[in-house]
Design a protein around this motif. Structure first.
Motif, PDB file in Angstrom:
ATOM      1  N   ALA A   1      10.720   0.007   3.952  1.00  0.00           N
ATOM      2  CA  ALA A   1      10.218   1.382   4.011  1.00  0.00           C
ATOM      3  C   ALA A   1      10.910   2.247   2.958  1.00  0.00           C
ATOM      4  O   ALA A   1      10.265   3.055   2.270  1.00  0.00           O
ATOM      5  CB  ALA A   1      10.432   1.961   5.406  1.00  0.00           C
TER       6      ALA A   1
ATOM      7  N   PHE B   1       3.597   7.470   2.924  1.00  0.00           N
ATOM      8  CA  PHE B   1       3.824   6.755   4.175  1.00  0.00           C
ATOM      9  C   PHE B   1       2.565   6.106   4.762  1.00  0.00           C
ATOM     10  O   PHE B   1       2.647   5.021   5.333  1.00  0.00           O
ATOM     11  CB  PHE B   1       4.496   7.668   5.201  1.00  0.00           C
ATOM     12  CG  PHE B   1       5.967   7.858   4.940  1.00  0.00           C
ATOM     13  CD1 PHE B   1       6.843   6.772   4.960  1.00  0.00           C
ATOM     14  CD2 PHE B   1       6.481   9.115   4.666  1.00  0.00           C
ATOM     15  CE1 PHE B   1       8.201   6.938   4.707  1.00  0.00           C
ATOM     16  CE2 PHE B   1       7.831   9.296   4.413  1.00  0.00           C
ATOM     17  CZ  PHE B   1       8.694   8.207   4.434  1.00  0.00           C
TER      18      PHE B   1
ATOM     19  N   ALA C   1       2.614   2.256   5.678  1.00  0.00           N
ATOM     20  CA  ALA C   1       2.235   1.791   7.017  1.00  0.00           C
ATOM     21  C   ALA C   1       1.213   0.665   6.931  1.00  0.00           C
ATOM     22  O   ALA C   1       1.298  -0.331   7.674  1.00  0.00           O
ATOM     23  CB  ALA C   1       1.676   2.959   7.831  1.00  0.00           C
TER      24      ALA C   1
ATOM     25  N   ARG D   1       2.906  -0.941  10.390  1.00  0.00           N
ATOM     26  CA  ARG D   1       3.474  -0.004  11.355  1.00  0.00           C
ATOM     27  C   ARG D   1       2.790   1.347  11.170  1.00  0.00           C
ATOM     28  O   ARG D   1       2.043   1.550  10.211  1.00  0.00           O
ATOM     29  CB  ARG D   1       4.981   0.146  11.160  1.00  0.00           C
ATOM     30  CG  ARG D   1       5.748  -1.166  11.303  1.00  0.00           C
ATOM     31  CD  ARG D   1       7.197  -0.912  11.594  1.00  0.00           C
ATOM     32  NE  ARG D   1       7.953  -2.144  11.709  1.00  0.00           N
ATOM     33  CZ  ARG D   1       9.114  -2.260  12.321  1.00  0.00           C
ATOM     34  NH1 ARG D   1       9.668  -1.181  12.892  1.00  0.00           N
ATOM     35  NH2 ARG D   1       9.760  -3.402  12.374  1.00  0.00           N
ATOM     36  N   THR D   2       3.060   2.276  12.065  1.00  0.00           N
ATOM     37  CA  THR D   2       2.456   3.596  11.945  1.00  0.00           C
ATOM     38  C   THR D   2       3.181   4.392  10.857  1.00  0.00           C
ATOM     39  O   THR D   2       4.359   4.135  10.552  1.00  0.00           O
ATOM     40  CB  THR D   2       2.561   4.376  13.263  1.00  0.00           C
ATOM     41  OG1 THR D   2       3.942   4.638  13.549  1.00  0.00           O
ATOM     42  CG2 THR D   2       1.933   3.577  14.409  1.00  0.00           C
ATOM     43  N   PRO D   3       2.511   5.388  10.267  1.00  0.00           N
ATOM     44  CA  PRO D   3       3.189   6.234   9.289  1.00  0.00           C
ATOM     45  C   PRO D   3       4.436   6.893   9.862  1.00  0.00           C
ATOM     46  O   PRO D   3       5.452   7.016   9.164  1.00  0.00           O
ATOM     47  CB  PRO D   3       2.129   7.265   8.918  1.00  0.00           C
ATOM     48  CG  PRO D   3       0.828   6.546   9.145  1.00  0.00           C
ATOM     49  CD  PRO D   3       1.058   5.693  10.353  1.00  0.00           C
TER      50      PRO D   3
ATOM     51  N   CYS E   1       7.262   4.407   9.911  1.00  0.00           N
ATOM     52  CA  CYS E   1       7.767   4.166   8.552  1.00  0.00           C
ATOM     53  C   CYS E   1       8.610   5.336   8.072  1.00  0.00           C
ATOM     54  O   CYS E   1       9.619   5.152   7.387  1.00  0.00           O
ATOM     55  CB  CYS E   1       6.603   3.920   7.599  1.00  0.00           C
ATOM     56  SG  CYS E   1       5.724   2.369   7.909  1.00  0.00           S
ATOM     57  N   ARG E   2       8.204   6.535   8.453  1.00  0.00           N
ATOM     58  CA  ARG E   2       8.965   7.723   8.070  1.00  0.00           C
ATOM     59  C   ARG E   2      10.353   7.675   8.716  1.00  0.00           C
ATOM     60  O   ARG E   2      11.369   7.999   8.081  1.00  0.00           O
ATOM     61  CB  ARG E   2       8.205   8.984   8.500  1.00  0.00           C
ATOM     62  CG  ARG E   2       8.792  10.275   7.966  1.00  0.00           C
ATOM     63  CD  ARG E   2       7.933  11.478   8.278  1.00  0.00           C
ATOM     64  NE  ARG E   2       6.719  11.500   7.482  1.00  0.00           N
ATOM     65  CZ  ARG E   2       5.499  11.198   7.934  1.00  0.00           C
ATOM     66  NH1 ARG E   2       5.336  10.841   9.210  1.00  0.00           N
ATOM     67  NH2 ARG E   2       4.456  11.250   7.140  1.00  0.00           N
TER      68      ARG E   2
END
Length: 318
Positions: free
Chosen positions: A148, A159, A163, A168-170, A173-174
Protein backbone atom coordinates in the motif's frame (compact mmCIF):
# COMPACT_ATOMS: atom_id res chain seq x y z
CA UNK A 1 -9.57 -4.39 -16.57
CA UNK A 2 -10.88 -6.99 -18.99
CA UNK A 3 -13.57 -5.60 -21.25
CA UNK A 4 -15.40 -7.94 -23.69
CA UNK A 5 -15.24 -6.84 -27.31
CA UNK A 6 -18.42 -5.79 -29.04
CA UNK A 7 -20.02 -8.39 -31.34
CA UNK A 8 -18.48 -8.32 -34.79
CA UNK A 9 -15.54 -6.19 -33.67
CA UNK A 10 -12.16 -7.46 -34.82
CA UNK A 11 -9.91 -7.88 -31.84
CA UNK A 12 -6.21 -7.23 -32.14
CA UNK A 13 -3.56 -7.97 -29.57
CA UNK A 14 -1.91 -5.04 -27.76
CA UNK A 15 1.19 -3.67 -29.43
CA UNK A 16 4.17 -5.79 -28.39
CA UNK A 17 6.46 -2.80 -27.86
CA UNK A 18 3.94 -1.26 -25.46
CA UNK A 19 3.77 -4.46 -23.44
CA UNK A 20 7.54 -4.92 -23.31
CA UNK A 21 7.93 -1.23 -22.56
CA UNK A 22 6.28 -1.77 -19.18
CA UNK A 23 9.30 -3.79 -18.02
CA UNK A 24 11.17 -0.78 -16.59
CA UNK A 25 8.18 0.25 -14.47
CA UNK A 26 7.66 -3.33 -13.29
CA UNK A 27 11.31 -3.80 -12.29
CA UNK A 28 11.22 -0.51 -10.38
CA UNK A 29 8.04 -1.52 -8.59
CA UNK A 30 9.16 -5.06 -7.79
CA UNK A 31 12.56 -4.00 -6.45
CA UNK A 32 10.97 -1.53 -4.04
CA UNK A 33 8.45 -4.13 -2.93
CA UNK A 34 10.99 -6.94 -2.46
CA UNK A 35 14.32 -5.26 -1.72
CA UNK A 36 16.01 -7.82 -3.94
CA UNK A 37 16.91 -7.40 -7.58
CA UNK A 38 17.01 -11.17 -8.11
CA UNK A 39 13.52 -11.59 -6.66
CA UNK A 40 12.28 -8.59 -8.63
CA UNK A 41 13.54 -10.18 -11.84
CA UNK A 42 11.75 -13.42 -10.95
CA UNK A 43 8.52 -11.55 -10.20
CA UNK A 44 8.59 -9.67 -13.51
CA UNK A 45 9.48 -12.82 -15.42
CA UNK A 46 6.52 -14.60 -13.82
CA UNK A 47 4.28 -11.66 -14.72
CA UNK A 48 5.21 -11.84 -18.39
CA UNK A 49 4.90 -15.62 -18.35
CA UNK A 50 1.29 -15.24 -17.23
CA UNK A 51 0.67 -12.65 -19.94
CA UNK A 52 1.94 -14.86 -22.74
CA UNK A 53 0.20 -17.94 -21.29
CA UNK A 54 -3.14 -16.33 -22.16
CA UNK A 55 -4.78 -16.96 -25.51
CA UNK A 56 -4.43 -14.13 -28.05
CA UNK A 57 -8.13 -13.33 -27.71
CA UNK A 58 -7.79 -12.94 -23.94
CA UNK A 59 -4.89 -10.54 -24.34
CA UNK A 60 -6.85 -8.58 -26.93
CA UNK A 61 -9.67 -8.14 -24.41
CA UNK A 62 -7.42 -6.36 -21.93
CA UNK A 63 -8.04 -2.65 -22.26
CA UNK A 64 -4.92 -1.54 -20.36
CA UNK A 65 -1.99 -3.99 -20.56
CA UNK A 66 0.05 -1.75 -18.27
CA UNK A 67 -2.58 -1.89 -15.53
CA UNK A 68 -2.92 -5.66 -15.96
CA UNK A 69 0.84 -6.20 -15.73
CA UNK A 70 1.14 -3.94 -12.68
CA UNK A 71 -1.69 -5.77 -10.91
CA UNK A 72 -0.22 -9.20 -11.60
CA UNK A 73 3.33 -8.14 -10.69
CA UNK A 74 2.12 -6.67 -7.39
CA UNK A 75 0.21 -9.82 -6.51
CA UNK A 76 3.22 -11.97 -7.39
CA UNK A 77 5.32 -9.75 -5.11
CA UNK A 78 2.77 -10.11 -2.31
CA UNK A 79 3.10 -13.90 -2.52
CA UNK A 80 6.90 -13.62 -2.55
CA UNK A 81 6.88 -11.29 0.46
CA UNK A 82 4.94 -13.87 2.45
CA UNK A 83 7.40 -16.66 1.66
CA UNK A 84 10.41 -14.35 2.00
CA UNK A 85 9.63 -13.75 5.65
CA UNK A 86 9.97 -17.48 6.32
CA UNK A 87 13.21 -17.74 4.30
CA UNK A 88 14.77 -14.74 6.02
CA UNK A 89 14.08 -16.20 9.44
CA UNK A 90 16.46 -19.00 8.43
CA UNK A 91 18.99 -16.63 6.84
CA UNK A 92 22.53 -16.81 8.25
CA UNK A 93 23.21 -13.48 9.97
CA UNK A 94 21.61 -10.17 9.05
CA UNK A 95 19.50 -9.83 5.89
CA UNK A 96 20.10 -6.50 4.14
CA UNK A 97 18.36 -5.35 0.94
CA UNK A 98 20.37 -5.80 -2.23
CA UNK A 99 22.49 -2.69 -2.99
CA UNK A 100 22.36 -1.09 -6.42
CA UNK A 101 24.96 1.11 -8.14
CA UNK A 102 24.47 4.18 -10.24
CA UNK A 103 24.92 2.87 -13.77
CA UNK A 104 26.66 6.09 -14.83
CA UNK A 105 29.60 5.09 -12.65
CA UNK A 106 30.33 2.02 -14.74
CA UNK A 107 32.89 2.02 -17.53
CA UNK A 108 31.15 2.86 -20.79
CA UNK A 109 28.18 4.44 -19.04
CA UNK A 110 24.62 3.03 -19.15
CA UNK A 111 24.53 -0.49 -20.54
CA UNK A 112 28.23 -0.34 -21.46
CA UNK A 113 27.41 1.71 -24.54
CA UNK A 114 24.59 -0.55 -25.70
CA UNK A 115 21.28 0.89 -26.81
CA UNK A 116 19.41 -1.02 -24.10
CA UNK A 117 20.83 -1.95 -20.68
CA UNK A 118 21.80 -5.60 -20.29
CA UNK A 119 21.67 -5.67 -16.50
CA UNK A 120 18.26 -5.32 -14.81
CA UNK A 121 19.91 -3.02 -12.26
CA UNK A 122 20.14 -0.49 -15.09
CA UNK A 123 16.36 -0.29 -15.14
CA UNK A 124 15.98 0.85 -11.52
CA UNK A 125 15.57 4.57 -10.99
CA UNK A 126 17.69 5.56 -8.00
CA UNK A 127 15.87 8.09 -5.86
CA UNK A 128 15.03 8.54 -2.17
CA UNK A 129 12.50 5.70 -2.36
CA UNK A 130 15.37 3.20 -2.72
CA UNK A 131 17.84 4.61 -0.19
CA UNK A 132 18.97 1.82 2.11
CA UNK A 133 17.51 3.37 5.26
CA UNK A 134 14.01 3.36 3.78
CA UNK A 135 14.35 -0.15 2.31
CA UNK A 136 15.31 -1.44 5.76
CA UNK A 137 12.19 0.16 7.25
CA UNK A 138 10.07 -1.37 4.47
CA UNK A 139 11.45 -4.78 5.48
CA UNK A 140 9.90 -4.35 8.92
CA UNK A 141 6.40 -3.72 7.50
CA UNK A 142 3.75 -6.29 6.85
CA UNK A 143 3.46 -7.25 3.17
CA UNK A 144 0.14 -5.39 2.91
CA UNK A 145 1.57 -2.22 4.50
CA UNK A 146 4.57 -2.31 2.20
CA UNK A 147 2.49 -2.74 -0.94
CA UNK A 148 0.00 0.00 0.00
CA UNK A 149 2.82 2.43 0.88
CA UNK A 150 4.90 1.77 -2.24
CA UNK A 151 1.94 1.90 -4.65
CA UNK A 152 0.42 5.05 -3.15
CA UNK A 153 3.27 7.07 -1.64
CA UNK A 154 6.01 6.15 -4.12
CA UNK A 155 4.19 5.43 -7.39
CA UNK A 156 1.24 7.74 -6.68
CA UNK A 157 -1.55 5.30 -7.40
CA UNK A 158 -4.86 6.59 -5.94
CA UNK A 159 -6.31 4.43 -3.21
CA UNK A 160 -9.23 3.13 -5.33
CA UNK A 161 -6.65 1.75 -7.80
CA UNK A 162 -4.52 0.35 -4.98
CA UNK A 163 -7.61 -1.35 -3.63
CA UNK A 164 -8.32 -2.97 -6.99
CA UNK A 165 -4.75 -4.26 -7.20
CA UNK A 166 -4.46 -5.74 -3.71
CA UNK A 167 -8.07 -6.82 -3.29
CA UNK A 168 -8.94 -4.62 -0.30
CA UNK A 169 -11.20 -1.63 0.20
CA UNK A 170 -9.85 1.89 -0.41
CA UNK A 171 -10.35 2.65 3.29
CA UNK A 172 -8.32 -0.39 4.29
CA UNK A 173 -5.52 0.59 1.89
CA UNK A 174 -5.54 4.12 3.26
CA UNK A 175 -5.12 2.74 6.79
CA UNK A 176 -2.29 0.44 5.68
CA UNK A 177 -0.41 3.31 4.03
CA UNK A 178 -0.92 5.49 7.09
CA UNK A 179 0.46 2.76 9.34
CA UNK A 180 3.46 2.41 7.02
CA UNK A 181 4.10 6.16 7.16
CA UNK A 182 4.14 6.03 10.97
CA UNK A 183 6.81 3.34 10.77
CA UNK A 184 8.89 5.51 8.47
CA UNK A 185 8.55 8.54 10.76
CA UNK A 186 9.40 6.47 13.84
CA UNK A 187 12.56 5.22 12.16
CA UNK A 188 13.53 8.81 11.34
CA UNK A 189 14.69 7.97 7.85
CA UNK A 190 17.17 10.79 7.11
CA UNK A 191 17.16 13.30 4.33
CA UNK A 192 20.72 14.53 4.82
CA UNK A 193 22.00 16.69 1.94
CA UNK A 194 23.81 14.52 -0.56
CA UNK A 195 26.87 16.81 -0.70
CA UNK A 196 27.27 16.71 3.08
CA UNK A 197 26.98 12.94 3.15
CA UNK A 198 29.48 12.60 0.30
CA UNK A 199 32.06 14.67 2.21
CA UNK A 200 31.53 12.63 5.38
CA UNK A 201 31.87 9.33 3.50
CA UNK A 202 35.07 10.62 1.86
CA UNK A 203 36.57 11.47 5.26
CA UNK A 204 35.45 8.06 6.52
CA UNK A 205 37.22 6.37 3.60
CA UNK A 206 40.43 8.32 4.20
CA UNK A 207 40.45 7.47 7.91
CA UNK A 208 39.81 3.80 7.17
CA UNK A 209 42.62 3.72 4.59
CA UNK A 210 45.00 5.36 7.08
CA UNK A 211 44.05 2.91 9.83
CA UNK A 212 43.21 5.90 12.02
CA UNK A 213 40.89 4.55 14.72
CA UNK A 214 40.57 7.91 16.48
CA UNK A 215 39.49 9.61 13.25
CA UNK A 216 36.94 6.89 12.53
CA UNK A 217 35.53 7.15 16.05
CA UNK A 218 35.18 10.89 15.56
CA UNK A 219 33.16 10.36 12.38
CA UNK A 220 30.86 7.75 13.95
CA UNK A 221 28.01 8.52 16.33
CA UNK A 222 28.68 6.99 19.79
CA UNK A 223 25.65 4.72 19.37
CA UNK A 224 26.27 3.93 15.69
CA UNK A 225 25.27 0.49 14.43
CA UNK A 226 26.86 -1.55 11.66
CA UNK A 227 25.07 -4.56 10.18
CA UNK A 228 26.79 -6.92 7.75
CA UNK A 229 25.20 -9.39 5.34
CA UNK A 230 27.33 -12.36 4.33
CA UNK A 231 24.49 -14.83 3.91
CA UNK A 232 26.71 -17.61 5.26
CA UNK A 233 28.77 -17.47 2.06
CA UNK A 234 31.60 -15.30 3.43
CA UNK A 235 32.87 -14.52 6.89
CA UNK A 236 31.36 -11.50 8.59
CA UNK A 237 29.78 -10.39 11.85
CA UNK A 238 26.56 -12.35 12.36
CA UNK A 239 25.12 -9.72 14.70
CA UNK A 240 25.13 -5.94 14.43
CA UNK A 241 28.23 -4.21 15.78
CA UNK A 242 27.12 -1.44 18.15
CA UNK A 243 29.12 1.60 19.20
CA UNK A 244 31.44 3.91 17.30
CA UNK A 245 34.67 2.59 18.80
CA UNK A 246 33.74 -1.07 18.31
CA UNK A 247 32.84 -0.39 14.67
CA UNK A 248 36.11 1.47 14.07
CA UNK A 249 38.17 -1.37 15.52
CA UNK A 250 36.21 -3.94 13.53
CA UNK A 251 36.83 -2.08 10.27
CA UNK A 252 40.56 -1.70 10.94
CA UNK A 253 40.76 -5.41 11.77
CA UNK A 254 38.88 -6.25 8.56
CA UNK A 255 41.29 -4.17 6.45
CA UNK A 256 44.27 -5.74 8.20
CA UNK A 257 43.15 -9.18 7.09
CA UNK A 258 42.94 -8.04 3.45
CA UNK A 259 46.19 -6.31 2.47
CA UNK A 260 45.78 -4.39 -0.73
CA UNK A 261 42.09 -3.66 -0.05
CA UNK A 262 40.92 -0.83 -2.32
CA UNK A 263 38.16 1.53 -1.19
CA UNK A 264 36.14 3.41 -3.78
CA UNK A 265 33.56 6.15 -3.34
CA UNK A 266 30.44 5.05 -5.19
CA UNK A 267 26.72 5.75 -5.24
CA UNK A 268 24.85 3.04 -3.35
CA UNK A 269 21.07 3.11 -3.81
CA UNK A 270 21.19 6.76 -4.80
CA UNK A 271 23.31 7.93 -1.85
CA UNK A 272 27.08 8.25 -1.30
CA UNK A 273 28.63 4.96 -0.18
CA UNK A 274 31.78 2.86 -0.38
CA UNK A 275 32.86 -0.19 -2.33
CA UNK A 276 35.69 -2.39 -1.03
CA UNK A 277 37.55 -4.37 -3.67
CA UNK A 278 40.06 -7.10 -2.92
CA UNK A 279 42.22 -8.77 -5.57
CA UNK A 280 40.15 -7.04 -8.26
CA UNK A 281 36.83 -8.38 -6.98
CA UNK A 282 34.09 -6.46 -5.18
CA UNK A 283 34.08 -7.81 -1.61
CA UNK A 284 31.78 -5.35 0.18
CA UNK A 285 29.31 -2.62 -0.70
CA UNK A 286 28.54 -0.27 2.17
CA UNK A 287 25.59 2.10 2.50
CA UNK A 288 25.55 4.85 5.14
CA UNK A 289 22.98 6.63 7.26
CA UNK A 290 24.10 10.10 8.34
CA UNK A 291 22.62 12.38 10.97
CA UNK A 292 24.05 15.39 12.76
CA UNK A 293 27.28 15.28 10.78
CA UNK A 294 28.12 11.73 11.89
CA UNK A 295 27.59 8.23 10.57
CA UNK A 296 24.77 6.58 12.51
CA UNK A 297 24.26 3.37 10.50
CA UNK A 298 26.36 1.28 8.14
CA UNK A 299 24.91 -1.55 6.06
CA UNK A 300 27.73 -3.69 4.66
CA UNK A 301 26.63 -6.22 2.05
CA UNK A 302 29.16 -9.03 1.48
CA UNK A 303 26.94 -11.83 0.19
CA UNK A 304 28.29 -12.49 -3.35
CA UNK A 305 24.77 -13.29 -4.58
CA UNK A 306 23.77 -9.70 -3.80
CA UNK A 307 26.79 -8.14 -5.53
CA UNK A 308 26.09 -9.22 -9.11
CA UNK A 309 25.68 -5.63 -10.44
CA UNK A 310 29.05 -4.79 -8.87
CA UNK A 311 31.04 -7.81 -10.05
CA UNK A 312 34.13 -8.08 -12.18
CA UNK A 313 32.29 -8.37 -15.50
CA UNK A 314 30.84 -4.88 -14.90
CA UNK A 315 34.08 -3.22 -13.69
CA UNK A 316 34.09 -0.04 -11.67
CA UNK A 317 36.31 2.79 -12.90
CA UNK A 318 39.35 3.65 -10.81
Amino acid sequence: MNTPSEPGHDRTEPDLSAVVGERRQLINLAYRLLGSLAEAEDAVQETYARWYAMAPGQRADIVSPGAWLTTVATRVCLDLLGSARVRRERYVGEWIPEPLPDRTEWIGGPGGGREEPADPADWVTLDESVNMALLVVLEAMTPAERVAFVLHDVFRYPFPEVAGIVGRTPAACRQLASSARRRVRAAQVPTAPRAGQAALVRHFKEAWEAGDIAALVGLLAPDAVMAADGGGAVGTALRPVVGGERIARYLIHFAGRAPGLVLLERTVNGRPGLVARYAGVTATVAAFDVDGGRVTRIWAVRNPEKLRPWTEDRPLPR
